[in-house]
Write a protein that holds these residues in place. Structure first.
Motif, PDB file in Angstrom:
ATOM      1  N   ARG A  89       0.840  -1.209   0.000  1.00 32.56           N
ATOM      2  CA  ARG A  89       0.000   0.000   0.000  1.00 32.56           C
ATOM      3  C   ARG A  89       0.866   1.246   0.000  1.00 32.56           C
ATOM      4  O   ARG A  89       0.597   2.203  -0.741  1.00 32.56           O
ATOM      5  N   ASP A  90       1.915   1.258   0.837  1.00 30.99           N
ATOM      6  CA  ASP A  90       2.807   2.417   0.874  1.00 30.99           C
ATOM      7  C   ASP A  90       3.525   2.600  -0.461  1.00 30.99           C
ATOM      8  O   ASP A  90       3.710   3.731  -0.933  1.00 30.99           O
ATOM      9  N   ASN A  91       3.939   1.498  -1.078  1.00 31.99           N
ATOM     10  CA  ASN A  91       4.579   1.583  -2.389  1.00 31.99           C
ATOM     11  C   ASN A  91       3.625   2.147  -3.436  1.00 31.99           C
ATOM     12  O   ASN A  91       4.012   2.960  -4.280  1.00 31.99           O
ATOM     13  N   ALA A  92       2.371   1.690  -3.394  1.00 36.18           N
ATOM     14  CA  ALA A  92       1.382   2.166  -4.357  1.00 36.18           C
ATOM     15  C   ALA A  92       1.161   3.669  -4.206  1.00 36.18           C
ATOM     16  O   ALA A  92       0.953   4.390  -5.199  1.00 36.18           O
ATOM     17  N   TRP A  93       1.214   4.156  -2.982  1.00 40.69           N
ATOM     18  CA  TRP A  93       1.084   5.584  -2.724  1.00 40.69           C
ATOM     19  C   TRP A  93       2.216   6.353  -3.401  1.00 40.69           C
ATOM     20  O   TRP A  93       2.014   7.382  -4.055  1.00 40.69           O
ATOM     21  N   LEU A  94       3.441   5.821  -3.275  1.00 39.84           N
ATOM     22  CA  LEU A  94       4.584   6.458  -3.915  1.00 39.84           C
ATOM     23  C   LEU A  94       4.445   6.445  -5.437  1.00 39.84           C
ATOM     24  O   LEU A  94       4.753   7.431  -6.110  1.00 39.84           O
ATOM     25  N   GLY A 123     -11.070  -3.764  -1.314  1.00 42.54           N
ATOM     26  CA  GLY A 123     -10.864  -2.458  -1.917  1.00 42.54           C
ATOM     27  C   GLY A 123      -9.431  -1.988  -1.797  1.00 42.54           C
ATOM     28  O   GLY A 123      -8.878  -1.391  -2.735  1.00 42.54           O
ATOM     29  N   ILE A 124      -8.794  -2.257  -0.658  1.00 46.97           N
ATOM     30  CA  ILE A 124      -7.401  -1.859  -0.467  1.00 46.97           C
ATOM     31  C   ILE A 124      -6.501  -2.596  -1.449  1.00 46.97           C
ATOM     32  O   ILE A 124      -5.629  -2.003  -2.099  1.00 46.97           O
ATOM     33  N   VAL A 125      -6.698  -3.917  -1.563  1.00 49.13           N
ATOM     34  CA  VAL A 125      -5.871  -4.711  -2.483  1.00 49.13           C
ATOM     35  C   VAL A 125      -6.085  -4.257  -3.925  1.00 49.13           C
ATOM     36  O   VAL A 125      -5.133  -4.094  -4.694  1.00 49.13           O
ATOM     37  N   PHE A 129      -3.258  -2.495  -6.554  1.00 54.09           N
ATOM     38  CA  PHE A 129      -2.910  -2.962  -7.901  1.00 54.09           C
ATOM     39  C   PHE A 129      -3.107  -1.853  -8.929  1.00 54.09           C
ATOM     40  O   PHE A 129      -2.245  -1.616  -9.783  1.00 54.09           O
ATOM     41  N   ARG A 130      -4.236  -1.183  -8.873  1.00 56.00           N
ATOM     42  CA  ARG A 130      -4.531  -0.142  -9.869  1.00 56.00           C
ATOM     43  C   ARG A 130      -3.544   1.020  -9.770  1.00 56.00           C
ATOM     44  O   ARG A 130      -3.146   1.589 -10.785  1.00 56.00           O
ATOM     45  N   ALA A 199       0.292 -11.662  -7.795  1.00 56.50           N
ATOM     46  CA  ALA A 199      -0.013 -10.730  -8.883  1.00 56.50           C
ATOM     47  C   ALA A 199       0.328  -9.300  -8.492  1.00 56.50           C
ATOM     48  O   ALA A 199       0.928  -8.545  -9.278  1.00 56.50           O
ATOM     49  N   VAL A 200      -0.060  -8.900  -7.283  1.00 56.65           N
ATOM     50  CA  VAL A 200       0.227  -7.539  -6.820  1.00 56.65           C
ATOM     51  C   VAL A 200       1.727  -7.359  -6.604  1.00 56.65           C
ATOM     52  O   VAL A 200       2.309  -6.331  -6.983  1.00 56.65           O
ATOM     53  N   THR A 201       2.352  -8.360  -5.994  1.00 52.38           N
ATOM     54  CA  THR A 201       3.789  -8.285  -5.741  1.00 52.38           C
ATOM     55  C   THR A 201       4.566  -8.154  -7.050  1.00 52.38           C
ATOM     56  O   THR A 201       5.531  -7.391  -7.154  1.00 52.38           O
TER      57      THR A 201
END
Length: 215
Positions: A89-94, A123-125, A129-130, A199-201
Motif C-alpha cells: 500500500r505504501d509503495n502504491a502511494w509512492l 478495496g485496499i488490495v 494494484f490499480r 499478482a500484486v507483488t
C-alpha cells in the motif's frame, strides 16, 4: 528521489503462509468427514450440558489438535499478510503520487469493522494494484479470493463461528456438510489469495528499481 520498499521476499512469505493456512483448513475438513463417518460414540457428544464433558475419543482429541494448529497458522498468516499489505500500500502511494482511498489504519481495522469488513480489505488490495499498474486490468483472482473469503466468513461455521471445538465436533456428527463446505471455501480463498498476492507483488517488483521523484 524515493525508492520503493522491496516486496519480493515478503510476498513469497505471505503467499506461502496463506497456502499453509489453507492446508490446515483442508485437514480440518478431512477430520470433519472422519468424525461424521465414525458416528456419535455410545457416550454421546463431548459436551453433555450442565458443565459435564465426557472423555474424548482419540479421533476427537485429534480434532482438537488440528483445530489448535489451524488457529495458530491462521494468526501467523494474518500477521504476515498485514505486513505485506501495509508495504505494498505504501509503495502504491509512492507510485501514484495520490493519497490512498483508505488511510493506513484501515489496513488493520478494515478486517474487523462490521459491514466494512465485507468490502474494505478487497478495496485496499484492488486500489494497490490499480495504483501500481494503472494500465492493467485488475486480476480476476482478486475477486475470486474475496468471493470465497466472504463465503467462508459469513457461512456461520467458518472464521466467525462462536462454537467451541466440542460444539463443532457435535455438529460434525449431526450435520457435517455445512462445516465441510465452509472449510473448503476458506481453502479456496487461501489458494486464490496466494495468487492475488503474487499478482500484486509482481507488478511492484517490476518497478522496484525505479526512482520516484517528488517535488
Amino acid at each position: 528521489m524515493i525508492s520503493l520498499s522491496p516486496v519480493r521476499t515478503i510476498g513469497v512469505v505471505a503467499s506461502s503462509a496463506l497456502l499453509l493456512a489453507g492446508g490446515a483448513w483442508a485437514v480440518r475438513a478431512v477430520w470433519d468427514l472422519r468424525l461424521a463417518g465414525a458416528g456419535v460414540p455410545a457416550g454421546g457428544v463431548p459436551d453433555q450440558g450442565g458443565g459435564r464433558h465426557r472423555p474424548l475419543t482419540s479421533l476427537e482429541n485429534g480434532y482438537h489438535l488440528v483445530s489448535s494448529a489451524g488457529a495458530v497458522l491462521t494468526v501467523l498468516c494474518a500477521v504476515v499478510f498485514l505486513m505485506w499489505l501495509g508495504r505494498v500500500r505504501d509503495n502504491a502511494w509512492l507510485l501514484s503520487g495520490q493519497a490512498p482511498r483508505y488511510s493506513g489504519i484501515w489496513v488493520f481495522l478494515g478486517w474487523v469493522i462490521p459491514l466494512g469488513n465485507l468490502w474494505i480489505p478487497r478495496g485496499i488490495v484492488a486500489d494497490v494494484f490499480r495504483d501500481s499498474a494503472p494500465e492493467r486490468r485488475l486480476p480476476w483472482v482478486v475477486n475470486v479470493w474475496w468471493g470465497f473469503w466472504l463465503l467462508g466468513l459469513v457461512s456461520g461455521v467458518g472464521l466467525l463461528s462462536s462454537d467451541t471445538t466440542d460444539e463443532l465436533i457435535a455438529r460434525a456428527y449431526e450435520d457435517v456438510w455445512p462445516l465441510v463446505l465452509s472449510d473448503l471455501a476458506l481453502v479456496a480463498a487461501a489458494v486464490a489469495g496466494a495468487f492475488a498476492i503474487r499478482a500484486v507483488t509482481r507488478v511492484q517488483a517490476e518497478r522496484e528499481g525505479e526512482g520516484i521523484v517528488r517535488v
